[in-house]
Design an enzyme around this catalytic site. Sequence first.
Site, short mmCIF file in Angstrom:
data_model
loop_
_atom_site.label_atom_id
_atom_site.label_comp_id
_atom_site.label_asym_id
_atom_site.label_seq_id
_atom_site.Cartn_x
_atom_site.Cartn_y
_atom_site.Cartn_z
N ASP A 18 -4.10 -3.21 -4.73
CA ASP A 18 -3.88 -4.10 -3.58
C ASP A 18 -3.83 -5.57 -3.98
O ASP A 18 -4.50 -6.00 -4.94
CB ASP A 18 -4.99 -3.89 -2.54
CG ASP A 18 -4.80 -2.61 -1.74
OD1 ASP A 18 -3.71 -2.04 -1.81
OD2 ASP A 18 -5.74 -2.20 -1.03
N ARG A 47 -5.07 -7.20 4.89
CA ARG A 47 -6.24 -8.07 4.65
C ARG A 47 -5.73 -9.47 4.34
O ARG A 47 -5.40 -9.79 3.20
CB ARG A 47 -7.10 -7.51 3.52
CG ARG A 47 -7.75 -6.18 3.87
CD ARG A 47 -8.74 -5.72 2.82
NE ARG A 47 -9.32 -4.44 3.19
CZ ARG A 47 -8.83 -3.26 2.83
NH1 ARG A 47 -7.75 -3.21 2.05
NH2 ARG A 47 -9.40 -2.14 3.19
N HIS A 54 -1.36 -14.15 1.50
CA HIS A 54 -0.31 -13.20 1.88
C HIS A 54 0.28 -13.64 3.21
O HIS A 54 -0.20 -14.56 3.85
CB HIS A 54 -0.90 -11.79 2.04
CG HIS A 54 -1.81 -11.40 0.94
ND1 HIS A 54 -1.38 -11.15 -0.34
CD2 HIS A 54 -3.16 -11.24 0.92
CE1 HIS A 54 -2.41 -10.85 -1.10
NE2 HIS A 54 -3.50 -10.90 -0.37
N ASP A 83 -5.24 -8.45 -3.46
CA ASP A 83 -6.35 -9.34 -3.11
C ASP A 83 -7.36 -9.34 -4.25
O ASP A 83 -7.13 -8.74 -5.30
CB ASP A 83 -7.00 -8.90 -1.79
CG ASP A 83 -7.50 -7.45 -1.80
OD1 ASP A 83 -7.56 -6.85 -2.91
OD2 ASP A 83 -7.83 -6.93 -0.74
N TYR A 95 0.60 -6.09 4.12
CA TYR A 95 -0.81 -5.95 3.74
C TYR A 95 -1.72 -6.46 4.84
O TYR A 95 -1.48 -7.52 5.42
CB TYR A 95 -1.06 -6.70 2.43
CG TYR A 95 -2.40 -6.35 1.82
CD1 TYR A 95 -2.71 -5.04 1.53
CD2 TYR A 95 -3.34 -7.34 1.54
CE1 TYR A 95 -3.94 -4.70 0.97
CE2 TYR A 95 -4.55 -7.02 0.97
CZ TYR A 95 -4.85 -5.69 0.69
OH TYR A 95 -6.07 -5.37 0.14
N GLU A 142 -10.26 -7.90 -4.61
CA GLU A 142 -10.78 -6.59 -4.96
C GLU A 142 -9.73 -5.77 -5.69
O GLU A 142 -10.03 -5.07 -6.67
CB GLU A 142 -11.25 -5.84 -3.71
CG GLU A 142 -11.98 -4.56 -4.01
CD GLU A 142 -12.63 -3.96 -2.77
OE1 GLU A 142 -13.39 -3.00 -2.93
OE2 GLU A 142 -12.36 -4.44 -1.66
N GLU A 198 -4.05 2.78 -5.86
CA GLU A 198 -5.37 3.30 -5.47
C GLU A 198 -5.32 4.67 -4.82
O GLU A 198 -6.19 5.50 -5.04
CB GLU A 198 -6.07 2.34 -4.49
CG GLU A 198 -6.40 0.99 -5.07
CD GLU A 198 -5.44 -0.04 -4.55
OE1 GLU A 198 -4.23 0.22 -4.60
OE2 GLU A 198 -5.90 -1.11 -4.10
#
Length: 784
Positions: A83, A303, A347, A85, A301, A87, A10
């Site tokens: 990432d 989140r 995670h 997750d 990570y 999203e 990203e």
Amino acid sequence: MAKTNLVIVESPAKAKTITKYLGPGYQVKASMGHVRDLPKSKLGVDVEHDFQVDYQPIKGKEEVIDDLMKAAKKSDKVFLATDPDREGEAISWHLKELLGIPDDKTYRVTFNEITKKVVNDSIANPRAIDQDLVDAQQARRVLDRVVGYQISPLLWKKIRRGLSAGRVQSVATRLVAEREDEIRAFKPEEYWSLDVDLERVAPNTGKFKAAFHGRDKKMELHSEDEVNAVAAAVRNAPFSVRGVKRQDKLRNPAPPFTTSTLQQEASRKLNMTPRRTMSIAQQLYEGVDIAGEGTVGLITYMRTDSLRLSDEATAAAKDFIMGRYGKDYYPGKPRVYKAKAGAQDGHEAIRPSDVTLAPDDIKKDLTAEQYRLYKLIWSRFLACQMSSAVFDSVTIDVESAGYIFRANHSAVKFSGYMAVYVEGRDEDDEAPQSPLPDLKEGEPLELRDLRQEQHFTQPPARYTEATLIKALEEKGIGRPSTYAPTVSTILDREYVVKEGKYLRTTPLGEVVTGLMKDKFPDIVDTAFTAHMEEQLDDVEHGKVAWKQLLGSFYGGFEQELQQAEKDLDGERIKVPDEVSDVICPLCGRNLVFKSGRFGRFLACPGWPDCPHTQPIVVEMPGKCPKCGGKILKKTSKKGYAYYGCEHNADKDESRKCDFMTWDVPVKDNCPECGQTLFKKSGRGFKKPFCVNPECPNFLPEDQRGYQKKTAAQGAESKETDEKKPAAKQAAEKTPAKKAPAKKTPAAKKPAAAKKTPAAKKTPAVKKTAATKKPAAKKAAPKAD
């Protein structure tokens, strides 16, 4: 011809870090976040035809998309490394679809931490895109779009333009509003405390304080008559030690950070907003340049709702603890923490990627905010694998006239994990306790003093950003990735405002919440919203089809929407003015809060007959260094903060004070002269300084960290001013008509403003460097 592989992430920072770990056969490029989304100008979801979505390339991303498309066509393999997750999975899927990457060239990889081992292991073991994860994100995105784009127009028509509603933001606003209702409805109840000062019979051998406890069971004193009765009974009665209880109490370390607990602790300890916390954490995750190491991803990570730690991480923590603190500080085996029910556990918990990179060792390579947040994460992780702290706890019960008075004291016997980290608290810490004398059971005591005090129960505290996030998590509302944007949204919409660190609903927030509770009870129902999150988890796990979930929701929602349109036909809901206690200096009315382009301000309700407006002022700690008055935080018409004496606009010339500054007053006083200390404004820690030129601690302005203006810059600034129309020059020299030239240092100020040290000087302080400014530098903030 050598094969080439493309890796898409990203952000450029993440690309830079990953490039370091991959060989020459890999090219790493950044998508700069999402590449396509639902259009902003319309709903973008065909609710009549099985929720067909109209994804479109994001405007302004044309060059990025074109560059990625060309690189993908030339590559043998395309690794989508967004990432780990929902999203991130959806971004990878959108990249594949938009760039037209064939299935046989598409490889999905994720990094829980960006280290050489993890990056290379992930590249060596790719997988396919997880469509269930993608569908769960699509379901959330479409749900939020349908709710927001279909309720918001109703709010625009019936209340005010620019409003919005959402599944999570509306529930968060409701929680704050209902807490405000609880505070208003609260009725204080009287209670009394009774403390005694006691001393051993032999003088000067041990004094201590004990508090009334009751008889054999704890009693509450609800009235003055009750406390007087106890006081009368013990005043002339003998006191003796009924019992002494001494024991070791263990205190266990807090678990490692999840997203919500990191945001809560950063708010408590670092005064960081959730949005800022996540921004800095993203930087630490993606990579920071470390001297001698290159670009390094410092944390895992960020989140996550998991408390799980890898075996490698706990083994590294053990070695570090044993080496630095000794075997007594290690509990003998790794500590394992269990996540709360309903956690996705996708995670690990948030931890440092390499525990041997101690914060102080790399401090010089980090910004102030990066250092403070990394230290928080590093310390919490290390502490969670350390031995429990041991406290020597003593409780003494003293008896008189059949009543018991109790004294407690607790002292650290073995620091354990507290040598590294102590968890913050939302409430104020208790007053420190004094040590207790070494008393024996049956020992007589003498009464030296008796104090009784009236108290009243307090209403529940307003939410802070930290406690609101905690409440959202406990009620199952939202997920780690949504907490920070939810809080930011309700503040940006001005449904909620911050007063100090506390959140309070505005009349606008209460009106919108009232309409939502009346017309869309499901949307703002905490149980319904939590159940919706569980259904999204079911989509992620492949148990429910995402369009089936949307269909089951939309039927009831559509009926509510149609009924609301019918019920509110022809009605316009008025938002009552929020009245302040500030009096209009022109007509004597109480000013009201209004919102404008640059935020909230105070205005006279008598407009247009009375045009008076003024910025909102907040009382700051400390006293004015010129006259001793209160210091007020003020906001200019363009939203910049500055600080001035409460007597800036005083009509009495004998009291009028012209002290103003861009620097922030702090709660501490100078140890030498006792005057209020100030600090340079801006993010991160700033060392306070004294502005009193008569004080040995006085710090001249040229040593306060302001940017210096070179002669060339001064000439350039003068030339620029000379080219401006005279009227414009005059306007700019009138601070009452112009916003102060400073937002926050280096972060928000335009380049030209950075070159003007006058914007950062401390104006109007007698005998300081401020009085020595050239005429051109005297443009200081003036009272609006």
